[in-house]
Design a protein around this motif. Structure first.
Motif, short mmCIF file in Angstrom:
data_model
loop_
_atom_site.label_atom_id
_atom_site.label_comp_id
_atom_site.label_asym_id
_atom_site.label_seq_id
_atom_site.Cartn_x
_atom_site.Cartn_y
_atom_site.Cartn_z
N GLY A 53 12.04 -5.97 -18.57
CA GLY A 53 11.09 -4.89 -18.78
C GLY A 53 9.64 -5.31 -18.74
O GLY A 53 8.75 -4.46 -18.84
N GLU A 54 9.38 -6.63 -18.59
CA GLU A 54 7.99 -7.10 -18.60
C GLU A 54 7.58 -7.76 -17.29
O GLU A 54 6.39 -7.87 -17.00
N GLY A 55 8.54 -8.24 -16.52
CA GLY A 55 8.20 -8.86 -15.26
C GLY A 55 8.72 -10.28 -15.14
O GLY A 55 9.35 -10.81 -16.06
N SER A 56 8.44 -10.90 -13.99
CA SER A 56 8.95 -12.24 -13.69
C SER A 56 7.84 -13.11 -13.10
O SER A 56 6.91 -12.60 -12.47
N THR A 57 7.98 -14.41 -13.30
CA THR A 57 7.06 -15.38 -12.71
C THR A 57 7.86 -16.49 -12.06
O THR A 57 8.65 -17.18 -12.72
N PHE A 58 7.68 -16.64 -10.75
CA PHE A 58 8.32 -17.73 -10.02
C PHE A 58 7.28 -18.84 -9.82
O PHE A 58 6.16 -18.58 -9.40
N THR A 59 7.69 -20.07 -10.14
CA THR A 59 6.81 -21.22 -10.03
C THR A 59 7.34 -22.20 -9.01
O THR A 59 8.49 -22.65 -9.12
N VAL A 60 6.51 -22.52 -8.02
CA VAL A 60 6.88 -23.49 -6.99
C VAL A 60 5.99 -24.72 -7.18
O VAL A 60 4.76 -24.60 -7.24
N LEU A 61 6.63 -25.88 -7.28
CA LEU A 61 5.89 -27.12 -7.56
C LEU A 61 6.16 -28.14 -6.47
O LEU A 61 7.33 -28.44 -6.17
N PHE A 62 5.10 -28.68 -5.88
CA PHE A 62 5.22 -29.75 -4.89
C PHE A 62 4.51 -30.99 -5.42
O PHE A 62 3.29 -30.94 -5.66
N SER A 72 7.84 -10.42 -1.44
CA SER A 72 8.66 -9.21 -1.22
C SER A 72 9.40 -8.81 -2.49
O SER A 72 9.48 -7.62 -2.83
N ASN A 73 9.94 -9.79 -3.21
CA ASN A 73 10.62 -9.49 -4.46
C ASN A 73 9.65 -8.97 -5.52
O ASN A 73 9.98 -8.08 -6.30
N ALA A 74 8.43 -9.54 -5.55
CA ALA A 74 7.42 -9.09 -6.50
C ALA A 74 7.03 -7.63 -6.24
O ALA A 74 6.69 -6.89 -7.17
N ILE A 75 7.11 -7.22 -4.98
CA ILE A 75 6.82 -5.83 -4.62
C ILE A 75 8.03 -4.94 -4.91
O ILE A 75 7.93 -3.89 -5.55
N LYS A 76 9.19 -5.38 -4.45
CA LYS A 76 10.42 -4.58 -4.55
C LYS A 76 10.77 -4.26 -6.00
O LYS A 76 11.15 -3.12 -6.32
N TYR A 77 10.66 -5.25 -6.87
CA TYR A 77 11.10 -5.06 -8.25
C TYR A 77 9.95 -4.75 -9.21
O TYR A 77 10.11 -4.82 -10.43
N ASN A 78 8.79 -4.40 -8.64
CA ASN A 78 7.64 -4.04 -9.46
C ASN A 78 7.66 -2.56 -9.77
O ASN A 78 8.37 -1.77 -9.12
N SER A 79 6.89 -2.18 -10.75
CA SER A 79 6.78 -0.77 -11.11
C SER A 79 5.63 -0.14 -10.33
O SER A 79 4.76 -0.84 -9.80
N GLU A 80 5.63 1.18 -10.25
CA GLU A 80 4.52 1.88 -9.59
C GLU A 80 3.22 1.55 -10.31
O GLU A 80 3.16 1.53 -11.54
N SER A 81 2.17 1.28 -9.50
CA SER A 81 0.84 0.93 -10.03
C SER A 81 0.89 -0.34 -10.87
O SER A 81 0.10 -0.53 -11.80
N THR A 92 2.25 -20.02 -8.34
CA THR A 92 2.98 -19.04 -9.16
C THR A 92 2.83 -17.65 -8.56
O THR A 92 1.75 -17.26 -8.11
N VAL A 93 3.93 -16.92 -8.52
CA VAL A 93 3.95 -15.53 -8.06
C VAL A 93 4.53 -14.69 -9.19
O VAL A 93 5.69 -14.86 -9.56
N LYS A 139 18.21 -2.54 -1.91
CA LYS A 139 19.07 -3.25 -0.97
C LYS A 139 18.46 -4.57 -0.54
O LYS A 139 17.27 -4.70 -0.35
N GLY A 140 19.35 -5.53 -0.40
CA GLY A 140 18.95 -6.87 0.04
C GLY A 140 20.20 -7.64 0.42
O GLY A 140 21.32 -7.16 0.28
N THR A 141 19.98 -8.87 0.87
CA THR A 141 21.13 -9.69 1.28
C THR A 141 21.65 -10.56 0.15
O THR A 141 22.77 -11.06 0.22
N GLY A 142 20.84 -10.78 -0.89
CA GLY A 142 21.25 -11.68 -1.96
C GLY A 142 21.14 -13.13 -1.56
O GLY A 142 21.67 -14.01 -2.24
N LEU A 143 20.44 -13.41 -0.46
CA LEU A 143 20.30 -14.78 0.03
C LEU A 143 18.85 -15.28 0.03
O LEU A 143 18.60 -16.47 0.20
N GLY A 144 17.92 -14.37 -0.18
CA GLY A 144 16.51 -14.72 -0.06
C GLY A 144 16.09 -15.86 -0.96
O GLY A 144 15.45 -16.83 -0.51
#
Length: 333
Positions: A321-330, A238-247, A264-265, A294-299
């Protein structure tokens, strides 16, 4: 203590020697004829020196104990900025005082978090309530509103009410997660299939922004709480969509290594500065200070806690200005 006794002995010997010189006793063979006088003079000198030394030591120790008591009183009253004075390394109390100061550091950080939590909690709940009240009053007092305006204001009220509901639900969830040491209802979860399911659920939102989605998922089964783990992927996507640019582009990848399973997302959106990255997992923190998105700031706080309780960790790398990468490691067990 050994050094103190040695100093007393040396000082006493010097006093005995000084007395002998002053009264010219050594030339008269005084101590040869009266050997017990050595013990008498030595005992007297030792008593005087020992008493004086003990008095000095007690004064120093009393001063230190007073300082320690003052610090403990302030800490007990909630002033966690104070620390106990540290002795020299090697002292028998060094490790004890070091651990105590570490405990106070933890209490201080906890107190700061509690204060921030109360402040942010109050602000985040107050904002939608004020908005609902304001638009409700407009609808009540202004009878000449057009139908279009009424629908617009009613939609704002509904959106703010939904936001308030989500905020309450998220606050309850993070509170429950923070109080847990482990998760219940653990079961085998095919992580790759679960992520694909979440991508399908958010497909409409991706299409609205004309986002290109790249998926490269390696099969992996993780023992976890399926419903809570799903919350992690929904939040990150959801964050990758919300804070992404058009196209823009959303990339979701996973890989199995010898030691862990990595997901990785990534997005090509607005990105974050260093300050935002530091606080991005804090409760009620929102990187968009304008609150236009808008959001809750808790996600992300919820996502991180779920990942931690599942035995993993989550990190972020981002460039403004370039984007973000979230990494989840198990870790693989």
């Amino acid at each position: 203590m050994g050094l103190f006794l040695m100093l007393c002995f040396i000082t006493s010997a010097l006093i005995v020697f000084a007395v002998a010189l002053i009264f010219n006793l050594m030339s008269k063979d005084f101590f040869v004829k009266n050997p017990l006088m050595i013990l008498v003079i030595g005992f007297g000198a030792s008593t005087i020196v020992g008493s004086l030394g003990l008095f000095i030591v007690m004064r120093v120790q009393t001063k230190r104990m007073t300082e320690v008591r003052d610090v403990l009183d302030k800490i007990a009253n909630g002033d966690y900025s104070k620390r106990l004075p540290m002795p020299k390394d090697g002292s028998i109390f060094y490790d004890l005082l070091l651990d105590f100061n570490k405990m106070v550091d933890y209490l201080n950080s906890t107190a700061i978090l509690q204060n921030d939590f109360a402040s942010n909690f109050s602000h985040e709940f107050k904002t939608p309530i004020v908005s609902i009240k304001g638009y409700a009053e407009i609808l009540e007092k202004r009878e000449n509103l057009s139908e279009e305006e009424r629908k617009k204001f009613l939609k704002i009220i509904i959106d703010e009410a939904d936001r308030l509901t989500n905020l309450a639900s998220s606050t309850l969830l993070i509170s429950k997660l923070d109080s847990k040491q482990y998760l219940e209802e653990i079961q085998p979860v095919r992580v790759d299939e679960q992520i694909e399911e979440c991508i399908l659920l958010l497909n409409n939102a991706m299409q609205k922004k004309n986002l290109d989605v790249e998926i490269e998922l390696s099969p992996y089964t993780l023992h976890a709480n399926a419903d809570l783990l799903k919350e992690v992927w929904i939040n990150l996507l959801s964050n990758a969509i919300k804070y992404n640019s058009e196209s823009g582009k959303v990339s979701v990848k996973s890989a199995v290594t010898e030691s862990c399973y990595v997901v990785t997302v990534s997005d090509t959106g607005i990105g974050m500065n260093e300050k935002t990255q530091i606080h991005i997992f804090d409760k009620y923190f929102q990187g968009d200070s304008s609150h236009l998105k808008k959001g809750t700031g808790l996600g992300l706080s919820i996502a991180r806690r779920i990942v931690e309780l599942t035995g993993g960790n989550i990190t972020v790398e981002s460039k403004l200005g370039e984007g973000s990468t979230f990494t989840v490691l198990f870790p693989r067990k």
